[in-house]
Design an enzyme around this catalytic site. Structure first.
Site, short mmCIF file in Angstrom:
data_model
loop_
_atom_site.label_atom_id
_atom_site.label_comp_id
_atom_site.label_asym_id
_atom_site.label_seq_id
_atom_site.Cartn_x
_atom_site.Cartn_y
_atom_site.Cartn_z
N LYS A 100 0.81 -1.22 0.00
CA LYS A 100 0.00 0.00 0.00
C LYS A 100 0.84 1.27 0.00
O LYS A 100 0.43 2.31 -0.52
CB LYS A 100 -0.94 0.00 1.20
N GLU A 122 -9.50 6.09 3.29
CA GLU A 122 -10.34 5.02 3.82
C GLU A 122 -9.40 3.84 4.04
O GLU A 122 -8.36 3.74 3.42
CB GLU A 122 -11.42 4.65 2.80
N SER A 388 1.64 -9.69 -1.03
CA SER A 388 1.27 -8.27 -0.87
C SER A 388 1.49 -7.71 0.53
O SER A 388 1.72 -6.52 0.69
CB SER A 388 -0.17 -8.05 -1.30
C1 PLP Z 1 -1.72 -7.01 2.39
C2 PLP Z 1 -2.87 -6.62 1.56
N1 PLP Z 1 -3.07 -7.23 0.37
C3 PLP Z 1 -4.11 -6.92 -0.41
C4 PLP Z 1 -5.05 -5.98 -0.03
C5 PLP Z 1 -6.22 -5.73 -0.93
O1 PLP Z 1 -6.16 -4.51 -1.61
P1 PLP Z 1 -5.82 -4.42 -3.15
O2 PLP Z 1 -6.72 -5.35 -3.87
O3 PLP Z 1 -6.05 -3.00 -3.50
O4 PLP Z 1 -4.39 -4.82 -3.32
C6 PLP Z 1 -4.88 -5.30 1.17
C7 PLP Z 1 -5.87 -4.28 1.59
O5 PLP Z 1 -6.00 -3.86 2.67
C8 PLP Z 1 -3.77 -5.63 1.99
O6 PLP Z 1 -3.58 -5.04 3.17
#
Ligand code: PLP
Lengths: 408, 257
Positions: A100, A122, A388
């Site tokens: 993020k 948000e 992620s």
């Molecule tokens: C570690 C992580 N992966 C994925 C997401 C999902 O968001 P996005 O689809 O925008 O990557 C989040 C959202 O809070 C997150 O914290």
């Protein structure tokens, strides 16, 4: 030998047209009260992001503050298990623990260039909230984060972090008290404070230019993957890239530089919650239809009357009834494969990754790993999973899970 | 365009009162009673809100009324049925206000046909942008004799005001401040903006809305515009009363003076 490169039309999948459309999805469906701000952003985001000053500052922060480039890790144990080659893009090692922050670093520089003094955001899992609070602290800007009441409970460590970083966390009490409602409150705040405030949206959702802007800031993920794969395998192209999809920002960043390459399979993983047909799910492509939410036309979970329905996922970051317009287009055109993973399967994958590779993933990320079981690979395939985020924030959920108890 | 809304503005040039109510609020069958009571009490236009799960431009009062109306079971189809019932009794213009998504799911073409058949004269969809409107929808509204009304705010540029004016018919909706509905900002602080609009000599009559709470606010904005839209103040007034009809009577008298 790899097959010869087959390319789709330039930027057909990764970038929108000048009205913000990816195929039939996107646009800017906003009330007039938001128009001045959104238009100001639309006119300036590419201009600002194209300046030498911005690029220097952005790259320096990504390197020295965020800790980029993040490693691309060859996961030997998982590779052996699935009989292929699995690489993990370690976004969990970013400062604050998830991808993020790539976006918030970019947007805070945009906000600065626009002369904004107050930042709102948000958040679902709290990772975007923490990433926003972090860059606001760095830049000395006021920060207000809207978060669903339910998410404040289940992601308590991130709420504490935001507060320690100096942000004000405002509970969203309407609707399902999760990400959608936090987004509504943030948008209302922006309507009421349009002069001095910039809204840092945390995913590839919202009115044009947000999906494109956020995707560009996250595209550093696939840019690095290419370089790192080239070094480690001799070719910059994988056969598969896999990412979880809430709004879709980590997936957008992971797919971005591969989207026009026919030889790369894009695999997006949604949260099935208790099961796609259980009435407790967040698998938007499976359950949704074309609609407008939060300023863009995309796929949306809704009733026949066009009322947005309440999603469910164990993972706060995936607990959202829509997906970004870029992903709606990838789904509609079948350019990407969309899979879905239940709460239970995600928990299982989180425990498995912890034990086999020594990495505790975020619950969101665990969905991407669970998808390995739904795919078949050849020995020579090169599979990149976007890791992620890390699982610190989810420890209380993990500890409550039966698997944790069974393992004691 | 020739409908009851455009007719009204030909006949009446000042102190036009448009009262907003949410369909299906406070009870599922309130709307019919409220329409009759508002007409009886002397409202000039009734703006009927079609409830939506995510009303982005609305403050807490109208959000709550939307939620309640949905819990009560209000839908666009049901609203059209209810409007059919009162159609013969209503002589003042009715306009529909709502967010785009429910209308999109209903089907815009069918929505316009049914809205016209139910006796409404105009539509406000704040999140349908001018670009989409011109590209796809303008002719459908026009064919069904429906006025389409755009919003402008103190931040809307002059060029954009002129465009909204050109595309609107019936009236142009001037939001008093850049805010969600139900604000409490003083109208006296906004008169500079209202005077600027008055000076622009727009094609459409202006109604000013958002934050009009009482007779003073109404009097102030009527010096600069053809009238006003009252929403949250009315929703608040009828939220917890047993007798919506008597309350409505009193409310309209109070505002108009
Ligand atoms: C570690 C992580 N992966 C994925 C997401 C999902 O968001 P996005 O689809 O925008 O990557 C989040 C959202 O809070 C997150 O914290």
């Amino acid at each position: 030998m790899r097959k010869p490169l087959k390319k789709y039309k330039h930027h057909q999948f990764s970038s929108p047209d000048k009205y913000g459309y990816y195929g039939e999805f996107g646009g800017a469906f906003i009330p007039e009260m938001l128009h001045a701000n959104v238009e100001n952003l639309r006119k300036n985001y590419l201009k600002i992001a194209g300046t030498k000053k911005f690029k220097t500052a952005f790259n320096k922060l990504l390197k020295d503050f965020v800790g980029r480039p993040t490693p691309l890790f060859y996961a030997e144990n998982l590779s052996r298990e699935f009989g292929t080659n699995i690489y993990l893009k370690r976004e969990d090692l970013c400062h604050t623990g998830a991808h993020k922050i790539n976006n918030t670093v970019g947007q805070i520089l945009i906000a600065e260039a626009l002369g904004k003094k107050r930042i709102i955001a948000e958040t679902g899992a709290g990772q975007h909230g923490v990433a926003t609070a972090t860059v606001c602290a760095l830049k000395g800007l006021e920060c207000i984060v809207y978060m669903g009441e339910k998410d404040i409970e289940r992601q308590a460590p991130n709420v504490a972090r935001m507060k320690m970083l100096g942000a004000k966390v405002v509970p969203a009490r309407s609707g399902s008290k999760t990400l959608k409602d936090a987004t509504n409150e943030a948008i209302r705040d922006w309507i009421n404070n349009s002069e001095d405030t910039h809204y840092i949206i945390g995913s590839v959702v919202g009115p044009h230019p947000y999906p494109d802007m956020v995707a560009r800031f996250q595209s550093v993920i696939s840019k690095e993957i290419k370089k790192q794969l080239k070094k480690q395998t001799g070719s910059e192209l994988p056969t598969h890239v896999i990412a979880c999809v809430g709004g879709g920002s980590n997936a957008a960043g992971t797919f971005y530089h591969f989207a026009e390459d026919k030889n790369v399979q894009l695999i997006a993983v949604e949260a099935a919650g208790c099961g796609v047909d259980s009435g407790m799910s967040a698998a938007t492509t499976q359950l949704g239809s074309v609609g407008v939410l939060h300023g863009s036309k995309s796929l949306l979970m809704q009733t026949a009357d066009g009322q947005v329905t309440e999603p469910h996922s164990i993972s706060a970051g995936l607990d959202y009834p829509g997906i970004g317009p870029m992903h709606a287009n990838l789904y509609k055109t079948k350019r990407a494969t969309f899979l879905n993973i239940t709460d239970y399967e995600a928990l299982d994958a989180a425990f498995h990754l912890s034990k086999t590779e020594g990495i505790i993933p975020a619950l969101e990320t665990a969905h991407a790993f669970a998808a390995l079981h739904k795919l078949t690979f050849k020995k020579e395939d090169v599979v990149v999973i976007n890791l992620s985020g890390r699982g610190d924030k989810d420890l209380s959920t993990y500890m409550k899970s039966a698997q944790f108890l069974n393992n004691e | 365009m020739n409908n009851t809304l455009t007719q009204l503005f030909l006949q009446k040039k000042e102190r036009i009162l448009n009262v907003y109510c949410t369909a299906g609020f406070p009870a599922l069958d309130s709307t019919v009673k409220i329409i009759e009571a508002l007409q009886q009490a002397g409202a000039d236009i009734i703006e009927i809100g079609m409830p939506y799960s995510d009303p982005l431009a609305d403050g807490p009062v109208i959000q709550q009324s939307n939620l309640k109306a949905l819990q009560n079971g209000m839908t666009i189809s049901l609203l059209f049925e209810q409007l059919q019932q009162v159609k013969k009794k209503v002589t003042i213009p009715l306009i529909l206000m709502g967010y785009y998504n429910p209308v999109m799911q209903y089907g815009l073409q069918k929505f316009c046909e049914d809205a016209a058949a139910a006796g409404t004269a105009g539509i406000i969809l704040p999140d349908l942008p001018t670009y989409e409107y011109e590209k796809m929808y303008k002719s459908i509204f026009e064919k069904n004799g429906l006025s389409f009304i755009f919003l402008i705010t103190p931040q809307t540029s002059e060029a954009r005001i002129r465009q909204a004016d050109k595309l609107s018919s019936g009236f142009l909706y001037a939001v008093s401040s850049s805010a969600t509905t139900g604000g409490s900002a003083s109208m006296n602080d906004k008169v500079g903006y209202f005077a600027k609009l008055q000076f622009m000599k727009l094609k459409n009559p202006l109604l000013i809305g958002f934050g009009i709470n009482n007779a003073d606010d109404f009097d102030t904005v009527c010096k600069y515009a053809s009238g006003a839209v009252v929403g949250s103040a009315y929703i608040k007034a009828i939220a917890h009363v047993d007798d919506e009809v008597a309350t409505t009577e009193k409310f309209v008298k109070n505002i108009k003076g």
